[in-house]
Motif scaffolding. Structure first.
Motif, PDB file in Angstrom:
ATOM      1  N   SER A  39       0.970  -1.276   0.019  1.00  0.00           N
ATOM      2  CA  SER A  39       0.134   0.012  -0.036  1.00  0.00           C
ATOM      3  C   SER A  39       0.940   1.341  -0.207  1.00  0.00           C
ATOM      4  O   SER A  39       0.528   2.352  -0.118  1.00  0.00           O
ATOM      5  CB  SER A  39      -0.922   0.205   1.251  1.00  0.00           C
ATOM      6  OG  SER A  39      -1.820  -0.974   1.213  1.00  0.00           O
ATOM      7  N   SER A  40       2.069   1.095   0.214  1.00  0.00           N
ATOM      8  CA  SER A  40       3.031   2.303   0.202  1.00  0.00           C
ATOM      9  C   SER A  40       3.071   2.921  -1.228  1.00  0.00           C
ATOM     10  O   SER A  40       3.461   2.173  -2.140  1.00  0.00           O
ATOM     11  CB  SER A  40       4.432   2.002   0.697  1.00  0.00           C
ATOM     12  OG  SER A  40       4.398   1.646   1.922  1.00  0.00           O
ATOM     13  N   ILE A  41       3.401   4.223  -1.365  1.00  0.00           N
ATOM     14  CA  ILE A  41       3.502   4.816  -2.633  1.00  0.00           C
ATOM     15  C   ILE A  41       4.971   4.526  -3.149  1.00  0.00           C
ATOM     16  O   ILE A  41       5.168   4.677  -4.413  1.00  0.00           O
ATOM     17  CB  ILE A  41       3.045   6.262  -2.435  1.00  0.00           C
ATOM     18  CG1 ILE A  41       1.568   6.523  -2.168  1.00  0.00           C
ATOM     19  CG2 ILE A  41       3.408   7.162  -3.704  1.00  0.00           C
ATOM     20  CD1 ILE A  41       1.116   7.560  -2.049  1.00  0.00           C
ATOM     21  N   HIS A  42       5.854   4.683  -2.333  1.00  0.00           N
ATOM     22  CA  HIS A  42       7.430   4.644  -2.827  1.00  0.00           C
ATOM     23  C   HIS A  42       7.762   3.553  -3.374  1.00  0.00           C
ATOM     24  O   HIS A  42       7.040   2.689  -3.652  1.00  0.00           O
ATOM     25  CB  HIS A  42       8.263   4.991  -1.423  1.00  0.00           C
ATOM     26  CG  HIS A  42       8.098   4.122  -0.326  1.00  0.00           C
ATOM     27  ND1 HIS A  42       8.190   2.649  -0.349  1.00  0.00           N
ATOM     28  CD2 HIS A  42       7.471   4.364   0.965  1.00  0.00           C
ATOM     29  CE1 HIS A  42       7.991   2.242   0.767  1.00  0.00           C
ATOM     30  NE2 HIS A  42       7.410   3.336   1.743  1.00  0.00           N
ATOM     31  N   SER A  43       8.891   3.347  -3.999  1.00  0.00           N
ATOM     32  CA  SER A  43       9.126   2.367  -4.883  1.00  0.00           C
ATOM     33  C   SER A  43       9.431   1.010  -4.126  1.00  0.00           C
ATOM     34  O   SER A  43       9.038  -0.200  -4.731  1.00  0.00           O
ATOM     35  CB  SER A  43      10.688   2.582  -5.378  1.00  0.00           C
ATOM     36  OG  SER A  43      11.613   2.613  -4.465  1.00  0.00           O
ATOM     37  N   PHE A  44       9.550   0.873  -2.666  1.00  0.00           N
ATOM     38  CA  PHE A  44       9.363  -0.195  -2.036  1.00  0.00           C
ATOM     39  C   PHE A  44       7.941  -0.847  -2.195  1.00  0.00           C
ATOM     40  O   PHE A  44       7.880  -1.857  -2.532  1.00  0.00           O
ATOM     41  CB  PHE A  44       9.819  -0.107  -0.678  1.00  0.00           C
ATOM     42  CG  PHE A  44      11.283   0.119  -0.442  1.00  0.00           C
ATOM     43  CD1 PHE A  44      12.152  -0.846  -0.202  1.00  0.00           C
ATOM     44  CD2 PHE A  44      11.807   1.480  -0.432  1.00  0.00           C
ATOM     45  CE1 PHE A  44      13.707  -0.649   0.216  1.00  0.00           C
ATOM     46  CE2 PHE A  44      13.184   1.657  -0.244  1.00  0.00           C
ATOM     47  CZ  PHE A  44      14.037   0.614  -0.108  1.00  0.00           C
ATOM     48  N   GLY A  45       7.095  -0.331  -2.016  1.00  0.00           N
ATOM     49  CA  GLY A  45       5.785  -0.373  -2.016  1.00  0.00           C
ATOM     50  C   GLY A  45       5.378  -0.847  -3.575  1.00  0.00           C
ATOM     51  O   GLY A  45       4.544  -1.927  -3.712  1.00  0.00           O
ATOM     52  N   GLN A  46       5.797  -0.008  -4.473  1.00  0.00           N
ATOM     53  CA  GLN A  46       5.437  -0.268  -5.754  1.00  0.00           C
ATOM     54  C   GLN A  46       5.939  -1.913  -6.066  1.00  0.00           C
ATOM     55  O   GLN A  46       5.268  -2.782  -6.922  1.00  0.00           O
ATOM     56  CB  GLN A  46       6.076   0.725  -6.815  1.00  0.00           C
ATOM     57  CG  GLN A  46       5.296   2.133  -6.914  1.00  0.00           C
ATOM     58  CD  GLN A  46       6.208   3.122  -7.411  1.00  0.00           C
ATOM     59  OE1 GLN A  46       6.963   2.769  -8.498  1.00  0.00           O
ATOM     60  NE2 GLN A  46       5.894   4.219  -7.024  1.00  0.00           N
ATOM     61  N   GLU A  47       7.273  -2.142  -5.770  1.00  0.00           N
ATOM     62  CA  GLU A  47       7.765  -3.399  -6.112  1.00  0.00           C
ATOM     63  C   GLU A  47       6.962  -4.498  -5.467  1.00  0.00           C
ATOM     64  O   GLU A  47       6.583  -5.458  -6.172  1.00  0.00           O
ATOM     65  CB  GLU A  47       9.086  -3.662  -5.379  1.00  0.00           C
ATOM     66  CG  GLU A  47      10.390  -3.392  -6.100  1.00  0.00           C
ATOM     67  CD  GLU A  47      11.570  -3.488  -5.060  1.00  0.00           C
ATOM     68  OE1 GLU A  47      12.506  -3.003  -5.763  1.00  0.00           O
ATOM     69  OE2 GLU A  47      11.542  -3.460  -3.974  1.00  0.00           O
TER      70      GLU A  47
END
Ligand code: PLP
Length: 397
Positions: free
Chosen positions: A35-43
């Motif tokens: 649910s996070s917007i940053h790249s960690f979440g995107q992965e």
């Protein structure tokens, strides 16, 4: 002694090496919250999307028809309570509603149904015959004006008998056309396909199914992750509440590695279905031939035809299954008394009782389930040990 022999693949399976490899990056490397917007979440969300897409492609269904859950137990609960929530006392549209299921379901269907019964819903438990099959005519006879859900296990987890799910699906589809004309509500059809995915056709549209449950750990995937297929326009309500994950139907931070593993395992199951079925069928038949050679009194519970290719459920008259399981375990062979969740309790199996066995006979029965990792040489070793163990236990009676 020989290496331990695992004959309890209906309880759970070893995670496939390829599945482990697919899951590995999602523990300590790509550990973002989906649910996070940053790249960690995107992965992380990309991995879930890919897993959902893989299953949807195999199931020939829409991307958002696939809901990941924490287990098949949870998926079954979501299917049943999620439909029941359409019918609430006090709701102006409330009509006394009726659910149909069978006497040979897994507890994760039976118990939610019993809970619904406690709060006033009407439930019909359709019987099974002596061979372990449910009759389509019994389902048809049970349907009432206010029936809302039919839930039938695809392949039984104890005796492996395969139910006529496609035919029931077709029947319900036909009945729904007439109900539409009569302005009666549609009947939804759910199947618990946990034991079926390894061996049987499971594409929901081919089976005319609205809701289908399966689990990661029965298909050489991880534990603690399940899946519910939900056909478009099925009025399903969430049963737990929180963030909006899984299209609002199963809130909670997703089990990313588990979902990736479940999808990989499902792909492998689809790709290898025929090969795996044939492999275990030959071994299972060989094992049964050898068991009856060593123990003439052994009896098969449930029909030999129309059962899962990896399943035997055998009654050894006069020998308690608890004693036999412990004795076989000492000799390095793992079998079970039936459903894994209830096999530690000494209650006789409700499935065997439903097929007409007495409580005593049910407690003389063991389930033997092979898998893709069963080695050919294990069959002869195991049959001989089973034969010797039965002889020893019989002389103690
Ligand atoms: N349904 C069937 C037919 C099963 O065999 C099982 C597991 O034994 C379940 C449901 C529950 O699966 P899970 O362990 O994923 O909750």
């Amino acid at each position: 002694m020989h290496q331990r022999i695992y004959f309890d693949n209906a309880a759970t399976t070893a995670v496939d090496g390829e599945v482990v490899k697919a899951m590995e990056p999602y523990f300590s490397e790509k550990y973002g919250n989906p649910s996070s917007i940053h790249s960690f979440g995107q992965e992380a969300i990309a991995a879930i999307d890919e897993a959902r897409e893989k299953i949807a492609t195999r199931f020939e269904c829409g991307f958002d028809d696939i809901i990941f859950t924490g287990s098949a137990t949870e998926a079954n609960n979501l299917a049943i309570f999620g439909i029941a929530k359409n019918f609430r006392p006090g709701n102006s549209k409330f009509v006394p509603d009726h659910f149909i299921t069978t006497a040979i379901e897994h507890e994760s269907v039976l118990e939610p149904m019993r809970e619904l019964e406690k709060v006033g819903h009407k439930i019909t438990f359709v019987p099974a015959d002596k061979s372990g099959f449910v009759k389509i005519s019994d389902i048809e006879k049970s349907i009432k004006k206010n029936t809302v859900l039919v839930s039938v296990i695809y392949a039984n987890n104890e005796i492996g008998t395969v139910q006529p799910v496609r035919e029931i699906g077709k029947l319900i589809e036909k009945i729904n056309i007439k109900r539409g004309e009569a302005r009666l509500p549609k009947i939804y059809f759910h199947t618990d396909a946990v034991q079926a995915v390894n061996y049987l056709e499971c594409r929901p549209n081919r089976l005319k199914i609205d809701l289908l449950t399966f689990s990661g750990h029965k298909i050489y995937g991880p534990k603690g992750v399940g899946c519910l297929y939900v056909k478009k326009n099925t009025p399903l309500h969430p049963i737990i509440f929180g963030g909006g994950q899984e299209f609002g139907l199963r809130p909670g931070t997703e089990n990313v590695s588990g979902i990736v593993g479940l999808a990989e395992a499902a792909e492998l199951a689809f790709e290898n279905r025929e090969k795996r079925s044939k492999y275990v069928l030959d071994l299972r038949n060989e094992l049964w031939k050898n068991i009856v050679k060593y123990c003439e009194t052994a009896e098969l519970n449930g029909s030999f035809e129309g059962r899962l290719p990896n399943n035997l459920n055998v009654r050894f008259p006069g020998v308690s299954n608890e004693t036999l399981i412990v004795a076989l375990d000492r000799s390095g062979i793992a079998v079970s008394a039936g459903a894994a969740c209830s096999s530690r309790a000494s209650k006789p199996s409700h499935t065997l009782i439903a097929t007409g066995l007495s409580a005593k006979q049910a407690k003389e029965s063991v389930r033997i389930t092979l898998g893709k990792n069963t080695a050919k040489k294990e069959i002869k070793i195991a049959a001989k040990i089973i034969g010797e163990t039965i002889k020893k236990l019989e002389t103690k009676i």
